[in-house]
Design a protein around this motif. Structure first.
Motif, mmCIF file in Angstrom:
data_model
loop_
_atom_site.group_PDB
_atom_site.id
_atom_site.type_symbol
_atom_site.label_atom_id
_atom_site.label_comp_id
_atom_site.label_asym_id
_atom_site.label_seq_id
_atom_site.Cartn_x
_atom_site.Cartn_y
_atom_site.Cartn_z
ATOM 1 N N ARG A 12 18.378 -19.322 -65.140
ATOM 2 C CA ARG A 12 18.098 -18.221 -66.055
ATOM 3 C C ARG A 12 16.612 -17.933 -66.257
ATOM 4 O O ARG A 12 16.255 -17.088 -67.016
ATOM 5 C CB ARG A 12 18.711 -18.459 -67.431
ATOM 6 C CG ARG A 12 20.186 -18.606 -67.453
ATOM 7 C CD ARG A 12 20.652 -18.557 -68.875
ATOM 8 N NE ARG A 12 21.999 -18.998 -69.006
ATOM 9 C CZ ARG A 12 22.346 -20.206 -69.412
ATOM 10 N NH1 ARG A 12 21.442 -21.104 -69.720
ATOM 11 N NH2 ARG A 12 23.606 -20.512 -69.506
ATOM 12 N N GLU A 203 29.361 -17.486 -66.085
ATOM 13 C CA GLU A 203 28.081 -17.569 -65.379
ATOM 14 C C GLU A 203 28.217 -17.835 -63.889
ATOM 15 O O GLU A 203 27.753 -18.876 -63.382
ATOM 16 C CB GLU A 203 27.203 -18.652 -66.021
ATOM 17 C CG GLU A 203 26.917 -18.384 -67.484
ATOM 18 C CD GLU A 203 25.945 -19.377 -68.093
ATOM 19 O OE1 GLU A 203 25.648 -20.413 -67.469
ATOM 20 O OE2 GLU A 203 25.477 -19.114 -69.216
ATOM 21 N N TRP A 240 24.271 -16.004 -63.036
ATOM 22 C CA TRP A 240 24.463 -16.608 -64.348
ATOM 23 C C TRP A 240 24.939 -15.625 -65.411
ATOM 24 O O TRP A 240 24.790 -15.868 -66.614
ATOM 25 C CB TRP A 240 23.181 -17.279 -64.851
ATOM 26 C CG TRP A 240 22.613 -18.321 -63.969
ATOM 27 C CD1 TRP A 240 21.617 -18.169 -63.055
ATOM 28 C CD2 TRP A 240 22.988 -19.715 -63.908
ATOM 29 N NE1 TRP A 240 21.352 -19.360 -62.430
ATOM 30 C CE2 TRP A 240 22.169 -20.323 -62.939
ATOM 31 C CE3 TRP A 240 23.932 -20.483 -64.598
ATOM 32 C CZ2 TRP A 240 22.271 -21.675 -62.625
ATOM 33 C CZ3 TRP A 240 24.029 -21.828 -64.288
ATOM 34 C CH2 TRP A 240 23.201 -22.415 -63.305
#
Ligand code: BGC
Length: 389
Positions: A12, A203, A240
């Motif tokens: 992320r 995700e 994600w």
């Protein structure tokens, strides 16, 4: 302890997003011939994809559901652990009471179905595990809550090493297993209240690059719709489930959908001290102007996507680790909640009672400051004893 494999360090982060986007592009160019990590998949012919060339926009039912879901919380680390309890927390009845008393309207319930099924097709679910999850779903629904039950953490499916306590899987059958799990889960839960939502996968990342994920999502929708023609389903994009790859998501031609995104920026603040992110050292505060800008930008991107594609969004996860200082956690949490609500998005904070938790299990009470940040009227009428940090 949590076991994360090769995607961990990139997770992320902005650099990671850029690198992932580059990697996705490379994978897409070479998609006709499997690359070094690509293992040919068997058993998919029984699960044709639904079309995803002309998503019609969301139904009134989906929009109304999004509106009614409001404020929510993730029952994280319970059924998404390899076994319930292995990550230190089980779904206790008192947690459901606490959720209701606090005024949450939605519980997201992550489930690692893949660690509770047979090893070969048809990957039969273990009845005892399925019964246990169903018991908790029923208990939540009985209290009038919306429940977003998502499939979570199938590491072999993601192309990662199994977590400690997670079984290995035949790499040629991970996609088939994912779909056959949905056949069974959708069938088992098909008669439940329409306040139960299915979320296809948490995700998607790793081997679930955008192109493969779009295909599997379309196949999974076919599976789910065979037994649940009208249930609202939550989907998300690859990378994600973040906003930066939303434009790559091919939305199935289906009106009863919510589109979820997860937003953990600034990662070095939210994940400081998390043992699955050793690169983020403790001591980062929040939120200065630069951090606030990062937070806001992701919402803008998500909202622009939703306006264009006419599907409602669900902020399915955001939150901060308890190694961050409490005052900053409160500021961050308020900021996130205000953005989501200003954009009309239902949300679910990550999570109830573990390291990101809003509830202190020892004290059997919520963290007062976090709850004030999440619920503007907190402290004025709720019956629970709120705890000062
Ligand atoms: C993962 C959790 C993790 C959280 C914050 C979730 O999507 O499933 O295991 O704690 O993100 O990193």
């Amino acid at each position: 302890m949590r076991g994360y494999a090769w995607g961990t360090a990139w997770r992320r982060s902005w650099a990671g997003v850029a690198a992932c986007a580059a990697m996705v592009a490379v994978l897409m160019v070479g998609c006709s011939t499997p690359g070094p990590r690509e293992v040919p998949q068997l058993g998919l012919e029984a699960f044709p994809p639904v079309a995803n060339d002309k998503a019609p926009g969301a139904s009134q039912q989906a929009w109304e559901t999004a509106k009614a879901m409001g404020r929510g919380v993730n029952f994280g680390n319970m059924f998404d652990a390899p076994d319930e309890g292995l990550w230190g927390i089980k779904a206790e009845p008192e947690f459901i009471d606490a959720v209701v008393a606090a005024g949450f309207r939605t519980v997201r319930l992550p489930v690692r179905w893949s660690n509770h099924c047979g090893n070969a097709p048809p990957f039969t679910l273990e009845p005892a595990f399925a019964d246990r999850v169903e018991q908790v779903v029923d208990a939540l629904l009985a209290r009038g809550l919306y429940v977003v039950m998502d499939m979570h953490h199938d590491r072999p499916f993601e192309g990662a090493k199994p977590d400690p306590g997670e079984r290995a899987a035949d790499p040629q059958r991970v996609d088939e297993r994912f779909l056959r799990l949905w056949v069974q889960v959708a069938e088992r839960f098909k008669g439940k209240s329409d306040k139960l939502l299915f979320e296809v996968y948490n995700e998607p990342h790793g081997r679930l690059h955008a192109e493969r994920w779009n295909d599997l999502l379309a196949r999974a929708m076919g599976v789910i719709r065979a037994s649940n023609p009208d249930r609202v389903v939550v989907i998300s994009g690859a990378a994600w489930g973040g906003v930066w790859a939303l434009h790559q998501l091919r939305v199935p031609n289906d009106p009863h959908l919510l589109v979820s995104f997860h937003h953990y920026e600034p990662m070095d603040f939210t994940h400081q001290g998390a043992d699955w992110h050793p690169e983020y050292a403790v001591g980062v505060t929040c939120c200065d102007a630069g951090q606030a800008k990062k937070v806001a930008q992701a919402f803008e991107v998500a909202k622009a996507w939703s306006d264009k594609r006419r599907y409602p969004l669900f902020l399915g996860e955001f939150g901060s680790h308890d190694k961050a200082e409490m005052a900053s956690r409160e500021t961050y949490t308020r900021l996130m909640r205000e953005h989501a609500e200003r954009h009309g998005m239902p949300w679910a904070v990550w999570e109830f009672g573990s390291s990101f938790g809003v509830y202190d299990r020892q004290a059997k009470a919520y963290h007062q400051g976090l709850m004030k940040a999440l619920m503007p009227t907190w402290g004025q009428s709720e019956s629970l004893t709120a705890k000062s940090p």
